[in-house]
Design a protein around this motif. Structure first.
Motif, short mmCIF file in Angstrom:
data_model
loop_
_atom_site.label_atom_id
_atom_site.label_comp_id
_atom_site.label_asym_id
_atom_site.label_seq_id
_atom_site.Cartn_x
_atom_site.Cartn_y
_atom_site.Cartn_z
N MET A 146 0.83 -1.21 0.00
CA MET A 146 0.00 0.00 0.00
C MET A 146 0.86 1.26 0.00
SD MET A 146 -3.38 -0.79 2.23
CE MET A 146 -3.25 -2.38 3.00
N ALA A 147 1.99 1.20 0.71
CA ALA A 147 2.89 2.36 0.72
C ALA A 147 3.41 2.63 -0.70
CB ALA A 147 4.06 2.11 1.68
N VAL A 148 3.77 1.57 -1.41
CA VAL A 148 4.28 1.74 -2.77
C VAL A 148 3.17 2.27 -3.68
CG1 VAL A 148 5.23 0.55 -4.80
CG2 VAL A 148 5.99 -0.09 -2.49
N ILE A 149 1.99 1.67 -3.57
CA ILE A 149 0.88 2.09 -4.44
C ILE A 149 0.55 3.56 -4.20
CG2 ILE A 149 -1.57 1.76 -4.94
CD1 ILE A 149 -1.13 -1.21 -4.03
N ASP A 150 0.44 3.94 -2.93
CA ASP A 150 0.10 5.33 -2.62
C ASP A 150 1.16 6.29 -3.15
OD1 ASP A 150 -1.71 6.91 -0.16
OD2 ASP A 150 0.08 7.87 -0.98
N ALA A 151 2.42 5.98 -2.87
CA ALA A 151 3.50 6.89 -3.27
C ALA A 151 3.59 7.02 -4.78
CB ALA A 151 4.83 6.40 -2.70
N VAL A 152 3.40 5.91 -5.49
CA VAL A 152 3.49 5.93 -6.95
C VAL A 152 2.26 6.61 -7.56
CG1 VAL A 152 3.44 4.42 -8.99
CG2 VAL A 152 5.03 3.93 -7.11
N THR A 153 1.09 6.32 -6.99
CA THR A 153 -0.15 6.86 -7.56
C THR A 153 -0.22 8.38 -7.45
OG1 THR A 153 -1.28 4.79 -7.04
CG2 THR A 153 -2.68 6.68 -7.50
N ARG A 154 0.45 8.95 -6.45
CA ARG A 154 0.48 10.42 -6.35
C ARG A 154 1.00 11.08 -7.62
NH1 ARG A 154 0.33 12.94 -1.65
NH2 ARG A 154 2.02 14.34 -2.15
N TYR A 155 1.79 10.33 -8.40
CA TYR A 155 2.35 10.88 -9.64
C TYR A 155 1.46 10.61 -10.86
CZ TYR A 155 6.64 11.95 -7.19
OH TYR A 155 7.55 12.48 -6.33
N PRO A 157 -1.40 11.30 -13.28
CA PRO A 157 -2.18 12.52 -13.53
C PRO A 157 -3.63 12.37 -13.07
CG PRO A 157 -0.84 11.96 -15.44
CD PRO A 157 -0.71 10.81 -14.48
N GLY A 158 -4.11 13.36 -12.31
CA GLY A 158 -5.48 13.36 -11.84
C GLY A 158 -5.64 12.75 -10.46
N ALA A 159 -4.58 12.16 -9.92
CA ALA A 159 -4.72 11.45 -8.63
C ALA A 159 -4.85 12.41 -7.45
CB ALA A 159 -3.53 10.52 -8.41
N LEU A 160 -4.20 13.55 -7.53
CA LEU A 160 -4.22 14.48 -6.41
C LEU A 160 -5.25 15.58 -6.64
CD1 LEU A 160 -0.40 14.87 -5.66
CD2 LEU A 160 -2.06 13.33 -4.61
N THR A 166 2.64 17.13 -6.05
CA THR A 166 3.93 16.48 -5.81
C THR A 166 5.08 17.47 -5.99
OG1 THR A 166 3.97 15.78 -8.12
CG2 THR A 166 3.18 14.18 -6.50
N THR A 167 4.76 18.74 -6.36
CA THR A 167 5.81 19.74 -6.44
C THR A 167 5.87 20.49 -5.11
OG1 THR A 167 4.30 21.40 -7.29
CG2 THR A 167 5.49 20.07 -8.92
N GLU A 168 7.01 21.04 -4.83
CA GLU A 168 7.22 21.77 -3.57
C GLU A 168 6.77 20.96 -2.38
OE1 GLU A 168 6.84 25.75 -2.74
OE2 GLU A 168 7.93 26.38 -4.51
N GLU A 169 7.12 19.68 -2.34
CA GLU A 169 6.91 18.92 -1.12
C GLU A 169 8.23 18.24 -0.77
OE1 GLU A 169 3.87 15.99 -1.54
OE2 GLU A 169 5.00 14.79 -2.95
N THR A 170 8.29 17.68 0.41
CA THR A 170 9.52 17.08 0.88
C THR A 170 10.10 16.13 -0.18
OG1 THR A 170 8.75 17.25 3.16
CG2 THR A 170 10.51 15.66 2.74
#
Ligand SMILES: C[S@@+](CC[C@H](N)C(=O)[O-])C[C@H]1O[C@@H](n2cnc3c(N)ncnc32)[C@H](O)[C@@H]1O
Length: 221
Positions: A146-155, A157-160, A166-170
């Motif tokens: 789930m950690a991998v899916i969440d982190a990858v899915t943030r990239y 398009p349309g997920a966020l 995903t810009t200007e974040e840690t």
């Protein structure tokens, strides 16, 4: 992007599928498929594991069971089109660079285990790449998956949502890999705890300078 999960606990992923970022792109930009090893096991009564040769505590996820699941999904060994990754505490540690590397893939498969983990022939012959979410041992690969899916899915398009990015974040390139700056919101004063005056000033140049300093300080801390 397609992500396949092979697991002993398929229902564990239900909550994640109802939440952003996954829910926003599921069935459109994200094709997420959950495979249960038990559905493909060639053994009787849904058996998937066995005692370790040489003795010892715990059960080991069988190589023939994992192979049968992969073959059902992709065809015979060697025909696998996805990037197949076994989840293991001793794998390559997940960091933002690894996440971004995975976002470039069109199809990945994450193999999750429980108990004592996989028969080593899974690592040797079926999934030589292993991924760890950190130097600690969890009881199963579902939370790492789930950690991998969440982190990858943030990239994807349309997920966020419009307020997330995903810009200007840690760890982002925009912050040169540093920690993100501190955020504050209303109330401006709470229990005597104030907000940096500059953030209320409306002076964009000063705010940008303050944020850079905040980012540097948090990275050093
Ligand atoms: C209890 S662990 C097995 C630990 C194994 N006996 C060992 O000592 O390395 C069961 C499964 O959970 C998953 N897992 C546990 N910790 C993990 C981590 N830090 N990263 C990725 N997967 C992990 C893996 O799929 C692993 O095979």
């Amino acid at each position: 992007m397609r992500i396949d999960i092979f697991t002993l606990v398929p229902h564990a992923f239900a909550w994640m599928c109802e939440q952003r970022p996954v829910a926003a792109v599921l069935g459109s930009a994200l094709d997420l498929r959950i495979f249960s090893y038990r559905d493909f096991t060639p053994l009787r009564a849904g058996q998937v594991d066995d005692e370790p040769y040489g003795g010892g505590a715990g059960m080991v996820l069988r190589v023939d069971v994992v192979d049968a699941a992969l073959e059902a999904a992709y065809g015979a060994v060697g025909e696998c089109s996805p990037r197949v990754i076994a989840l293991s505490p001793s794998g390559r540690q997940l960091d933002q660079a690894y996440v971004e590397e995975l976002t470039a893939e069109s199809h990945i498969a994450l193999l999750s285990a429980r108990f004592e983990g996989f028969d080593s022939r899974v690592h040797d012959h079926l999934a030589p790449e292993a991924l760890s979410v950190g130097p600690y041992v969890l009881s199963g690969g579902e939370i790492p998956a789930m950690a991998v899916i969440d982190a990858v899915t943030r990239y994807v398009p349309g997920a966020l949502g419009s307020t997330e990015s995903t810009t200007e974040e840690t760890f982002s390139k925009e912050l040169e890999g540093r920690s993100e700056y501190a955020h504050y919101t209303r109330p401006a004063e709470y229990r005597g705890w104030g907000v940096p005056e500059v953030l209320l000033s409306g002076d964009h140049a000063r705010i940008a300078a303050w944020r850079r300093e905040s980012s540097l300080a948090r990275t050093r801390a």
